[in-house]
Design a protein around this motif. Structure first.
Motif, PDB file in Angstrom:
ATOM      1  N   LYS A 245      36.987  37.946  37.202  1.00 51.66           N
ATOM      2  CA  LYS A 245      37.178  39.372  37.487  1.00 51.66           C
ATOM      3  C   LYS A 245      37.547  39.569  38.959  1.00 51.66           C
ATOM      4  O   LYS A 245      37.089  38.832  39.829  1.00 51.66           O
ATOM      5  CB  LYS A 245      35.935  40.169  37.115  1.00 51.66           C
ATOM      6  CG  LYS A 245      34.693  39.913  37.967  1.00 51.66           C
ATOM      7  CD  LYS A 245      33.552  40.816  37.497  1.00 51.66           C
ATOM      8  CE  LYS A 245      32.323  40.656  38.389  1.00 51.66           C
ATOM      9  NZ  LYS A 245      31.224  41.542  37.961  1.00 51.66           N
TER      10      LYS A 245
ATOM     11  N   TYR B 117      36.216  46.616  39.412  1.00 52.58           N
ATOM     12  CA  TYR B 117      36.840  45.341  39.038  1.00 52.58           C
ATOM     13  C   TYR B 117      37.866  45.517  37.928  1.00 52.58           C
ATOM     14  O   TYR B 117      37.795  46.453  37.140  1.00 52.58           O
ATOM     15  CB  TYR B 117      35.762  44.343  38.605  1.00 52.58           C
ATOM     16  CG  TYR B 117      34.856  43.916  39.735  1.00 52.58           C
ATOM     17  CD1 TYR B 117      35.094  42.736  40.441  1.00 52.58           C
ATOM     18  CD2 TYR B 117      33.778  44.705  40.120  1.00 52.58           C
ATOM     19  CE1 TYR B 117      34.277  42.349  41.490  1.00 52.58           C
ATOM     20  CE2 TYR B 117      32.952  44.338  41.174  1.00 52.58           C
ATOM     21  CZ  TYR B 117      33.205  43.154  41.850  1.00 52.58           C
ATOM     22  OH  TYR B 117      32.401  42.778  42.884  1.00 52.58           O
ATOM     23  N   GLN B 118      38.811  44.564  37.894  1.00 48.02           N
ATOM     24  CA  GLN B 118      39.810  44.554  36.834  1.00 48.02           C
ATOM     25  C   GLN B 118      39.816  43.187  36.150  1.00 48.02           C
ATOM     26  O   GLN B 118      39.395  42.186  36.735  1.00 48.02           O
ATOM     27  CB  GLN B 118      41.194  44.878  37.381  1.00 48.02           C
ATOM     28  CG  GLN B 118      41.707  43.912  38.438  1.00 48.02           C
ATOM     29  CD  GLN B 118      42.989  44.415  39.097  1.00 48.02           C
ATOM     30  OE1 GLN B 118      43.476  45.477  38.765  1.00 48.02           O
ATOM     31  NE2 GLN B 118      43.532  43.630  40.024  1.00 48.02           N
TER      32      GLN B 118
ATOM     33  N   THR C 190      35.856  47.691  32.712  1.00 48.11           N
ATOM     34  CA  THR C 190      37.012  48.289  33.381  1.00 48.11           C
ATOM     35  C   THR C 190      37.258  49.709  32.883  1.00 48.11           C
ATOM     36  O   THR C 190      36.807  50.099  31.805  1.00 48.11           O
ATOM     37  CB  THR C 190      38.283  47.462  33.118  1.00 48.11           C
ATOM     38  OG1 THR C 190      38.576  47.504  31.712  1.00 48.11           O
ATOM     39  CG2 THR C 190      38.106  46.023  33.550  1.00 48.11           C
TER      40      THR C 190
ATOM     41  N   ASP D 155      40.114  50.800  31.836  1.00 52.15           N
ATOM     42  CA  ASP D 155      40.938  50.684  30.625  1.00 52.15           C
ATOM     43  C   ASP D 155      40.072  50.464  29.389  1.00 52.15           C
ATOM     44  O   ASP D 155      40.323  51.038  28.327  1.00 52.15           O
ATOM     45  CB  ASP D 155      41.927  49.520  30.758  1.00 52.15           C
ATOM     46  CG  ASP D 155      43.051  49.833  31.731  1.00 52.15           C
ATOM     47  OD1 ASP D 155      43.233  51.031  32.048  1.00 52.15           O
ATOM     48  OD2 ASP D 155      43.735  48.898  32.180  1.00 52.15           O
TER      49      ASP D 155
END
Length: 577
Positions: free
Chosen positions: A469, A495-496, A563, A565
């Motif tokens: 991550k 974080y992504q 995340t 998303d």
């Protein structure tokens, strides 16, 4: 298909050419494959065995057509496409259908003493020698897709099936012979190994479901991992029925019955772990679709403290759980962990001091000290009938696997009003939506306000892989637009997902819960009596301090667990409630 084809002559390798380029390197040079992916595939080949081309296709790194073109270039053997196959297979004395099917060979044309054949593995000198000995012909191989060969070989059977206007392949046998033929196929070592391999992968993949889906090109195998479905291999058409029949035999289902849905269970040991597989079959136009739900006793976490609850939500949930009577509902779509949450709640209660009875369909995990009843609609042991009987068993706590109809809901309400704590699940998107759903089932608003203590809505979000991550600081506009600013101030990194070998390049590893807990207080009870809709109830609950699923998800984002998303993906149905 065409009746005549101008076949290209196979190119003969010159004796003074340098050492031929390796197959994998050809794919890398042509830009079809990266060097890193080739290394991964070579490592997988050592574990899985088999030819590199098939390993690459199975891993999804290249297409079968890419493999065929590279092999053709490497070996100097021309390619035969589906359009090059003749309308009718030439009759060649000495060639048996069993040999053609077993070795993926299709005769293209016979000219004099020369036989042109399409082969999935033209580099197999043994097959070419066997063809020469069987036919007495000079063999000229062409490289073709195994799928194209399978389809071409299957055509005579399909024509018989169409003419019979009946059940297809079954017409080639009488009923008993067909079932025996399926049993024989399903009991052969290659099919047994294949099914064991398919089931065995769930441990490495951490899969929750295995999907075997029949289509005209074969049986598609897919796995659901962390709530997301991933494609895997395609079993050739000739083995599709045998694989499905093998699973049905393991689940003690009737393999002769292919027109009606069936449910069963497989108990097996895989890589040292006990696995329960809940098996469901349904008929489709191409055959039976089989889904195996994995009930892995070793991986299930029946501990509320480890299920992703924020401390304030867990404290209120435990308070509701400690009440002596009333209804506590857990809502969400299929696969959102509702049943696991109820099991964890029951595991927290001291079964030695309380009489706990559950009614479930099916009983997924057996809990110590708890009386669990499996419903059987075939013998009229429904949720409602079972509930009526267990009330005479003097229970303190009742768990209903799912509140499916008005009758079950009415009995649950009466049970709660007569001094029992009732836990159950409902298929609604939001906590407030559960109240409206109960009204739709015929429960009067005044009974809902008297009986229901609270509703917990939940989802499962994938958690970021700790190995890869990546921290970043989103722009202020993104923080404001998403609502993240409330939980993560500027300068606080989130974080992504990236992807690495540990998480199989998904960026995620495991799942955790996000929750929305609606507690029925006086303002909410008044609104329910007044017949307010779900949006109004939700607004009142929010003003009273309830955080929505999305907002609880944002807390997980701010904590670096998932995340933006992923939270958006999982909570996008909230507005549909």
């Amino acid at each position: 298909m065409t009746t005549s084809t101008a076949w290209p002559e196979p190119e003969l390798a010159s004796t003074d050419t340098p050492t031929p380029i390796r197959f994998g390197e050809l794919l890398v040079r042509s830009g079809k494959l990266s060097a890193r992916d080739l290394d991964r595939a070579l490592a997988a080949q050592q574990e899985m065995g088999g030819m590199l081309g098939r390993v690459l296709v199975r891993l999804g790194l290249v297409s079968e057509q890419d493999v065929i073109q590279a092999l053709s270039a490497q070996m100097g053997i021309p390619v035969a496409t589906a359009a090059d196959f003749p309308d009718l297979m030439p009759e060649v004395e000495g060639l048996l259908p069993e040999f053609l099917h077993a070795n993926a060979v299709y005769p293209l044309r016979l000219e004099g003493n020369q036989l042109d054949v399409a082969m999935a593995v033209p580099q197999d000198e043994f097959i070419i020698k066997a063809l020469h000995l069987a036919t007495g012909c000079t063999i000229r191989p062409y490289l073709a897709s195994e799928l194209d060969i399978e389809k071409a070989l299957a055509e005579p059977v399909e024509e018989v099936a169409e003419e019979s206007q009946d059940d297809g392949f079954e017409e080639l046998f009488d009923g008993g012979d067909f079932v025996e033929h399926l049993k024989d196929l399903a009991s052969e070592a290659p099919v047994i190994r294949l099914v064991n391999t398919i089931i065995g992968r769930v441990i490495d993949l951490r899969a929750s479901d295995i999907h075997l889906e029949p289509f005209d090109d074969g049986l598609h195998v897919r796995y659901r991992v962390d709530g997301v479905i991933h494609p895997n291999e395609v079993v050739p058409p000739r083995l599709s029925a045998a694989v499905s029949s093998r699973v049905k035999l393991l689940a003690h289902l009737d393999i002769a019955e292919r027109r009606l849905p069936q449910d069963g269970r497989i108990k097996t040991r895989v890589k040292g772990r006990e696995l329960d597989l809940r098996v469901s079959t349904v008929p489709t136009v191409h055959g039976e679709s089989v889904v195996m739900r994995v009930l892995d006793r070793a991986s299930v976490r029946l501990d509320l403290d480890k299920m992703g609850f924020e401390q304030d939500t867990l404290a209120r949930f435990n308070t509701l759980l400690a009440r002596p009577h009333g209804i506590l509902l857990v809502t969400g779509p299929t696969g959102s962990g509702k049943t696991t949450t109820l099991y964890a709640a029951l595991a927290k209660i001291d079964a030695s001091e309380q009489k706990i009875i559950t009614v479930e369909d099916p009983v997924e995990y057996q809990l110590e000290g708890i009386n669990q009843i499996q419903v059987h609609p075939q013998i009229n042991l429904t949720f409602a009938n079972a509930l009526r009987s267990i009330l005479r068993q003097d229970p303190d706590i009742i768990m209903i696997g799912e509140m499916r109809d008005g009758e079950t809901a009415q009995i649950a309400v009466q049970s709660a009003l007569t001094g029992h704590l009732v836990l159950s699940t409902l298929h609604t998107n939001t906590a407030a939506g559960a109240v409206i759903r109960m009204q739709d089932m015929g429960v009067e608003p005044y009974l809902i306000t008297s009986a229901v203590n609270g509703v917990l809505a939940q989802r499962l979000v994938r958690t970021l892989c700790p190995h890869c991550k990546q921290a970043y600081d989103p722009e202020a506009e993104i923080r404001e637009r998403t609502g993240l600013a409330r939980f993560s101030p500027p300068g606080h990194p989130i974080y992504q997902a990236v992807g690495c070998a540990q998480c199989r390049d998904t960026g995620y590893l495991g799942r955790t819960g996000i929750h929305e807990l609606l507690v029925l207080d006086e303002p909410l009870r008044r609104a329910i009596i007044e017949g307010r809709d779900a949006n109004t109830l939700n607004t009142i609950a929010t003003s009273g301090g309830m955080l929505s699923l999305y907002e609880d998800g944002l807390r997980k984002v701010a904590a670096g667990l998932t995340t933006l998303d992923e939270v958006a993906r999982v909570t996008q149905d909230q507005s549909d409630a």
